[in-house]
Each structure stands twice: as C-alpha cells, then as structure tokens.
Design a protein around this motif. Structure first.
Motif, PDB file in Angstrom:
ATOM      1  N   SER A   1      -4.730   7.987 -18.448  1.00 49.62           N
ATOM      2  CA  SER A   1      -6.101   7.595 -18.146  1.00 49.62           C
ATOM      3  C   SER A   1      -6.499   6.527 -17.395  1.00 49.62           C
ATOM      4  O   SER A   1      -7.695   6.281 -17.165  1.00 49.62           O
ATOM      5  CB  SER A   1      -6.598   7.097 -19.669  1.00 49.62           C
ATOM      6  OG  SER A   1      -5.984   6.075 -20.183  1.00 49.62           O
ATOM      7  N   ILE A   2      -5.722   6.068 -16.404  1.00 53.11           N
ATOM      8  CA  ILE A   2      -6.168   5.025 -15.488  1.00 53.11           C
ATOM      9  C   ILE A   2      -5.851   5.580 -14.213  1.00 53.11           C
ATOM     10  O   ILE A   2      -5.039   6.185 -13.743  1.00 53.11           O
ATOM     11  CB  ILE A   2      -5.115   3.655 -15.618  1.00 53.11           C
ATOM     12  CG1 ILE A   2      -5.246   3.224 -16.982  1.00 53.11           C
ATOM     13  CG2 ILE A   2      -5.504   2.622 -14.484  1.00 53.11           C
ATOM     14  CD1 ILE A   2      -4.299   2.020 -17.174  1.00 53.11           C
ATOM     15  N   LEU A   3      -7.039   5.482 -13.387  1.00 51.17           N
ATOM     16  CA  LEU A   3      -7.221   5.851 -11.963  1.00 51.17           C
ATOM     17  C   LEU A   3      -7.069   4.872 -10.926  1.00 51.17           C
ATOM     18  O   LEU A   3      -6.967   5.001  -9.722  1.00 51.17           O
ATOM     19  CB  LEU A   3      -8.397   6.751 -11.854  1.00 51.17           C
ATOM     20  CG  LEU A   3      -8.396   8.356 -12.177  1.00 51.17           C
ATOM     21  CD1 LEU A   3      -9.631   8.742 -12.386  1.00 51.17           C
ATOM     22  CD2 LEU A   3      -7.229   8.867 -11.962  1.00 51.17           C
ATOM     23  N   ASP A   4      -7.548   3.692 -11.418  1.00 49.59           N
ATOM     24  CA  ASP A   4      -7.336   2.387 -10.348  1.00 49.59           C
ATOM     25  C   ASP A   4      -5.743   2.089 -10.113  1.00 49.59           C
ATOM     26  O   ASP A   4      -5.102   1.817 -11.140  1.00 49.59           O
ATOM     27  CB  ASP A   4      -8.012   1.209 -10.988  1.00 49.59           C
ATOM     28  CG  ASP A   4      -8.166   0.030  -9.881  1.00 49.59           C
ATOM     29  OD1 ASP A   4      -8.911  -0.012  -8.752  1.00 49.59           O
ATOM     30  OD2 ASP A   4      -7.221  -0.783  -9.909  1.00 49.59           O
ATOM     31  N   LEU A   5      -5.380   2.092  -8.963  1.00 50.32           N
ATOM     32  CA  LEU A   5      -3.960   1.996  -8.671  1.00 50.32           C
ATOM     33  C   LEU A   5      -3.605   0.746  -9.040  1.00 50.32           C
ATOM     34  O   LEU A   5      -2.591   0.566  -9.774  1.00 50.32           O
ATOM     35  CB  LEU A   5      -3.635   2.033  -7.282  1.00 50.32           C
ATOM     36  CG  LEU A   5      -2.196   2.307  -6.853  1.00 50.32           C
ATOM     37  CD1 LEU A   5      -1.124   3.250  -7.734  1.00 50.32           C
ATOM     38  CD2 LEU A   5      -1.916   2.593  -5.371  1.00 50.32           C
ATOM     39  N   ASP A   6      -4.081  -0.310  -8.648  1.00 51.81           N
ATOM     40  CA  ASP A   6      -3.509  -1.786  -9.103  1.00 51.81           C
ATOM     41  C   ASP A   6      -3.827  -1.950 -10.740  1.00 51.81           C
ATOM     42  O   ASP A   6      -2.600  -2.592 -11.163  1.00 51.81           O
ATOM     43  CB  ASP A   6      -4.581  -2.874  -8.692  1.00 51.81           C
ATOM     44  CG  ASP A   6      -4.536  -2.893  -6.915  1.00 51.81           C
ATOM     45  OD1 ASP A   6      -3.244  -2.711  -6.413  1.00 51.81           O
ATOM     46  OD2 ASP A   6      -5.574  -2.897  -6.276  1.00 51.81           O
ATOM     47  N   GLU A   7      -4.790  -1.361 -11.450  1.00 50.06           N
ATOM     48  CA  GLU A   7      -4.568  -1.546 -12.804  1.00 50.06           C
ATOM     49  C   GLU A   7      -3.505  -0.739 -13.405  1.00 50.06           C
ATOM     50  O   GLU A   7      -2.860  -0.999 -14.210  1.00 50.06           O
ATOM     51  CB  GLU A   7      -6.143  -0.975 -13.285  1.00 50.06           C
ATOM     52  CG  GLU A   7      -6.207  -1.088 -14.949  1.00 50.06           C
ATOM     53  CD  GLU A   7      -7.433  -0.533 -15.227  1.00 50.06           C
ATOM     54  OE1 GLU A   7      -7.606  -0.257 -16.465  1.00 50.06           O
ATOM     55  OE2 GLU A   7      -8.348  -0.295 -14.429  1.00 50.06           O
ATOM     56  N   LEU A   8      -3.271   0.224 -12.796  1.00 49.88           N
ATOM     57  CA  LEU A   8      -2.300   1.344 -13.346  1.00 49.88           C
ATOM     58  C   LEU A   8      -1.026   0.604 -13.296  1.00 49.88           C
ATOM     59  O   LEU A   8      -0.241   0.819 -14.141  1.00 49.88           O
ATOM     60  CB  LEU A   8      -2.240   2.735 -12.515  1.00 49.88           C
ATOM     61  CG  LEU A   8      -0.915   3.566 -12.802  1.00 49.88           C
ATOM     62  CD1 LEU A   8      -1.100   4.081 -14.308  1.00 49.88           C
ATOM     63  CD2 LEU A   8      -0.954   4.783 -11.749  1.00 49.88           C
ATOM     64  N   LEU A   9      -0.554   0.197 -11.989  1.00 46.14           N
ATOM     65  CA  LEU A   9       0.640  -0.643 -11.784  1.00 46.14           C
ATOM     66  C   LEU A   9       0.704  -1.739 -12.777  1.00 46.14           C
ATOM     67  O   LEU A   9       2.056  -1.902 -13.398  1.00 46.14           O
ATOM     68  CB  LEU A   9       0.949  -0.976 -10.360  1.00 46.14           C
ATOM     69  CG  LEU A   9       1.011  -0.017  -9.416  1.00 46.14           C
ATOM     70  CD1 LEU A   9       0.938  -0.504  -7.976  1.00 46.14           C
ATOM     71  CD2 LEU A   9       1.884   1.059  -9.533  1.00 46.14           C
ATOM     72  N   GLN A  10      -0.145  -2.567 -13.019  1.00 50.39           N
ATOM     73  CA  GLN A  10      -0.287  -3.492 -13.981  1.00 50.39           C
ATOM     74  C   GLN A  10       0.377  -3.129 -15.461  1.00 50.39           C
ATOM     75  O   GLN A  10       0.946  -3.685 -16.159  1.00 50.39           O
ATOM     76  CB  GLN A  10      -1.455  -4.403 -13.981  1.00 50.39           C
ATOM     77  CG  GLN A  10      -1.379  -5.577 -15.201  1.00 50.39           C
ATOM     78  CD  GLN A  10      -0.590  -6.650 -14.646  1.00 50.39           C
ATOM     79  OE1 GLN A  10      -0.458  -7.030 -13.380  1.00 50.39           O
ATOM     80  NE2 GLN A  10       0.214  -7.271 -15.697  1.00 50.39           N
TER      81      GLN A  10
ATOM     82  N   ALA B   1       9.439  -4.677 -10.226  1.00 46.26           N
ATOM     83  CA  ALA B   1       8.921  -4.131  -9.081  1.00 46.26           C
ATOM     84  C   ALA B   1       8.524  -2.693  -8.975  1.00 46.26           C
ATOM     85  O   ALA B   1       9.293  -1.853  -9.508  1.00 46.26           O
ATOM     86  CB  ALA B   1       9.625  -4.610  -7.877  1.00 46.26           C
ATOM     87  N   ILE B   2       7.371  -2.279  -8.289  1.00 41.63           N
ATOM     88  CA  ILE B   2       7.367  -0.905  -7.925  1.00 41.63           C
ATOM     89  C   ILE B   2       7.424  -0.660  -6.333  1.00 41.63           C
ATOM     90  O   ILE B   2       6.403  -1.493  -5.850  1.00 41.63           O
ATOM     91  CB  ILE B   2       6.211  -0.209  -8.521  1.00 41.63           C
ATOM     92  CG1 ILE B   2       6.472  -0.009 -10.261  1.00 41.63           C
ATOM     93  CG2 ILE B   2       5.789   1.250  -7.980  1.00 41.63           C
ATOM     94  CD1 ILE B   2       5.135   0.696 -10.863  1.00 41.63           C
ATOM     95  N   PHE B   3       8.198  -0.005  -5.872  1.00 40.27           N
ATOM     96  CA  PHE B   3       8.165   0.270  -4.670  1.00 40.27           C
ATOM     97  C   PHE B   3       7.592   1.710  -4.384  1.00 40.27           C
ATOM     98  O   PHE B   3       7.930   2.526  -5.145  1.00 40.27           O
ATOM     99  CB  PHE B   3       9.555   0.464  -3.850  1.00 40.27           C
ATOM    100  CG  PHE B   3      10.091  -0.870  -4.033  1.00 40.27           C
ATOM    101  CD1 PHE B   3      10.281  -1.638  -2.725  1.00 40.27           C
ATOM    102  CD2 PHE B   3      10.926  -1.570  -5.172  1.00 40.27           C
ATOM    103  CE1 PHE B   3      11.140  -2.670  -2.852  1.00 40.27           C
ATOM    104  CE2 PHE B   3      11.689  -2.797  -4.958  1.00 40.27           C
ATOM    105  CZ  PHE B   3      11.758  -3.563  -3.835  1.00 40.27           C
TER     106      PHE B   3
END
Length: 465
Positions: free
Chosen positions: A28-37, A53-55
C-alpha cells in the motif's frame, strides 16, 4: 481432507498472520523512502537486528549500492558499492539465493561495513526473474539467525521486491513530472535574458535545484582553434576565474566534446582521462551541449563524493543540455550583434565629428552682410554640405550641395565632392568652369546610385555681388 484447525500450531498461525500483515502494509506504500523504512520496521519484528540495509542494483556497473541503512556509519552509506559476486550481499545477488553466514570471520569473501559483526543474513530481492536488490541483516552474535526467520524472509522477499519496483516506477513518474515542470520554468527563466553572464547564473541556479554539485562549469568551443574555454565556473558556491584551456579530446571535458557523449565517472581517481584541476573532486558528470547537430560546448559538474552522480542526474542534465545550448548560442549571437552595434555607434560618432570638421562652424566676417549656418542631418550622417573658400583678393567662394540619399554613403560622397572643390578652388575658376571640372572628376570616379546637386558662387565684396 481439510486440515484440523486444532492441529495448526500457534507458531504457524503467527507466521501466516505476519506474512499477510506485512504483505498488506508494504503493497500500500508507493513512496520509496517510506516503503524502505516500513520494510525495516517489519523485518525487525521478524529478526531483531543491529544493522539493516537494503541494497539496490546498478545494472550498468553491475554493482550493489546502499539505498537504505540502519546502524551503518554515514561514510559507508555514502560510498559503499559492492560488485555483484563479492561479499555476502554480492554472493546472494549473483547466486540468487539466501546466504546465511554464522561467523563472518570464517567467510573468505566477507566485506566489513559495520564493526564487531559476527553473523550476516542476505536475501536476494527478485521481481520478474530479475534481481532488483538485496536485503541484508547483521548481528554481533555468532549463529544468530534461525532457520524459520530465513524461511519467512525468503517468502517475503518476492513481495518486497515487487513493492520496491512499484515504488521505483512511481518515483520515476513523479520525478519525470517534476522534471518537466522544472524544465518549463527553466526555459521561461532562460528566455528572459540574452546576457550571457546573467544566463549562465540562471542555468547554474536551476541545476542546483536538482543536483547538489560542488563545482559547476560551462566550457564553449572555439572551432577554429579546436579549444574549449571556460565561460563560467562556480566552485563552493563562489564564482571562480578559471583560465584552463583544453584541446578538444583532452581530459573528461574534452573527451565528452569530441565524442558528443555524456560521461558519468563515479571515481575520477580511477579514470586516466581525468585532469586533476580541483583536488577535492571525486566524481564528475560531463554532458555535451549541441545546437543544430553541432557540439558548441559542455556543461561539467563535479562532486567531492565518490559515485555521487546518478542516472537520473545524467538524464536531467541531458534533457536540459539542448535548451542550455540554444540559449547560449542565442545569447552569444545577441552579444555579437550588440558589440557590432556599439562599435558602429562609436565609428558613427567619429564619422559625424569628422563630417562636422569638414564644414566650418561660422562664416568669415563680411562687411555689410549678416550670415548664419545650421547643419542638422536627419540621420546621424547626412549628404548635405556647405563650405566657403576665401581668396587672397578678398573674394569669397560659397558652396552648397545635396547628395541623393542619407547616412554614411551620402556623407562620404559629399566629402569626396567637397574635396574635389577645395582642390580646384586655388585656381580661382569661374563658377561655371569650376562646376564643369567637378562634374568631370566625379564622372571619372562613379559611385553606383550616388549623385549630387551643387551650387558654387563667388561673392565680390567691392560690388557686393
């Protein structure tokens, strides 16, 4: 036969519940920074970590770069890049499988990014049969990761990969919209001036909105000499008078101009073409400026960070480059026209002064006569002329003339006629004979489209005629 609900263990129920919950939250999350968090938070519920970490994969360079990290030193986050096949994460990406290392001290390909780590778990993130990245967890405890944790992360990996790809597509579309809006604003801004210095200031400020460069330069080509000269350089937010002149084909800047292709160098110290002009520079992005299929210069960005410039930066600058080139060509053309106009104005002022000097300001004093003269050409120069020549016997020759036309050609033809008259006047020819001689002389030196009407009279003070 349906399974007996009572036979399902609480752990299995919690396992399935966690999978469903995590899948719902990340999709349900499309903002990448928000998604990775959010992925980090959910992963921590499954496997409490000290370092996460996510590479993501740089397909062009076949490297992994850190897109999101917790527990990693800032310099590692900025600079760490791992070749696919190297280290724990690079191995997971290459072999497309989970890699669990119980004790990193026994793993020959281990790459230390965080101090005091003993165990590591790397999960490849695969979407549509392509590795898009690696999820990496590290712990200071040996043999920290359990098999059920690895299994759960393995099941989640494909959903995480799909969510990341969707977010990246969304981010790309958002950036493209922002880019188009910014390009429109920049085009309007650049179109508001034809002064080269003001224009490049606007360009530098516009690029700074998207790319936090350390040094910004524009070099223009002198085609006859085959040289690139710096037109504008900003370094550490200050204007710099750079005197570096480069032959086309020399250095990264000259190479980009010669090949008419952008160059994005992650580490300039590893590129033999780099000229060490700014010692603090670590990465560089050079994009040629082309107008009507011809390279007219380059725009060069430098950063103090290794691998700072991204594919997005390159695409942004390439899109902007054609507008920069056209604006600079127009500004230079305007400047040349303005220089020519200023030069012509100076020359016209001198010519006007010379024309005035060729005609006396006042009549000589003549008894019983009141005389006055006014010369006011319609243009800066005129074809009207007047003169008087005083003979030694007291007589006065008076000349009035009008050349057909106006401006410089008429003024020059008038000066020619005046010079012919002055040359002949010393012999004191009668008016008729004087005009005949002047006519013959001008006829022998024809100027196309030019002719003059002249009156030549001699005043006799004794008879007042």
């Amino acid at each position: 036969m349906k399974p007996d609900p009572a036979a399902i263990s609480p752990e299995a129920t919690r396992f399935v519940s966690t999978l469903v919950e995590i899948n719902h939250e990340i999709t349900s999350i499309l903002d990448l920074d928000e998604l990775l968090q959010k992925i980090a938070e959910l992963t921590n519920r499954i496997v409490p970590f000290d370092a996460f970490a996510i590479f993501l994969v740089d397909y062009e360079k076949q490297e992994l770069y850190l897109r999101f990290a917790i527990g990693h030193p800032p310099d590692v986050v900025k600079n760490l890049r791992i070749k696919i096949g190297n280290g724990v994460t690079g191995t997971a990406a290459m072999e497309r499988r989970i890699v669990v290392v119980d004790d990193v001290r026994t793993y020959p390909r281990y790459i230390e990014a965080v101090k005091n780590i003993r165990s590591e778990l790397a999960v490849p993130l695969i979407s549509q049969n392509r590795v898009v990245g690696v999820l990496d967890i590290q712990s200071p405890e040996p043999r920290y990761f359990r098999e059920d944790q690895s299994r759960l992360l393995s099941l989640l990996a494909s959903q995480i990969a799909i969510a990341i790809e969707n977010a990246r597509v969304y981010e790309s579309e958002r950036r493209n919209r922002e880019l188009l809006a910014l390009l429109y604003d920049i085009s309007l801004d650049m179109g508001s001036t034809l002064q080269v210095d003001e224009l490049v200031h606007k360009i530098a400020a516009a690029v700074k909105q998207k790319i936090d460069y350390h040094t910004f330069s524009i070099f223009l080509i002198e085609e006859k000499q085959g040289l690139l000269r710096p037109t504008f350089v900003i370094r550490s937010n200050k204007r710099e008078n750079q005197k570096l002149v480069l032959p086309v084909g020399t250095g990264l800047i000259g190479t980009a101009a010669k090949l008419n292709t952008p160059l994005r160098i992650g580490d300039v110290t590893q590129d033999s073409r780099y000229l060490n002009v700014h010692t603090e520079t670590r990465s560089e992005l050079v994009v040629p400026l082309t107008s009507k299929g011809r390279v007219v210069g380059v725009v060069d960005l430098e950063s103090t960070q290794v691998n700072y410039f991204t594919e997005y930066h390159e695409r942004f600058l390439m899109t902007l480059a054609s507008r920069i080139a056209s604006a600079l060509v127009n500004a230079e053309l305007y400047e040349r026209v303005a220089d020519n106009e200023r030069r012509m104005a100076r020359e016209m002022k001198i010519a006007r002064e010379i024309q005035r000097q060729l005609m006396p300001d006042e009549f000589p004093p003549i008894p019983a006569l009141e005389t006055a003269v006014l010369f006011k050409p319609v243009a800066q120069l005129g074809g009207d002329l007047y003169d008087w020549i005083q003979f030694d016997d007291g007589r006065l020759a008076i000349v009035l003339g009008d050349v057909a036309g106006k401006g410089a050609p008429a003024a020059l033809y008038g000066a020619l006629a005046s010079g012919v008259i002055r040359t002949r006047a010393g012999r004191k020819y009668p008016p008729g004979q004087m005009l005949e001689l002047v006519n013959k002389t001008l006829f022998q030196r024809p100027v196309e489209g030019q002719y003059i009407a002249v009156t030549y009279s001699i005043y006799e003070p004794k008879t007042r005629i």
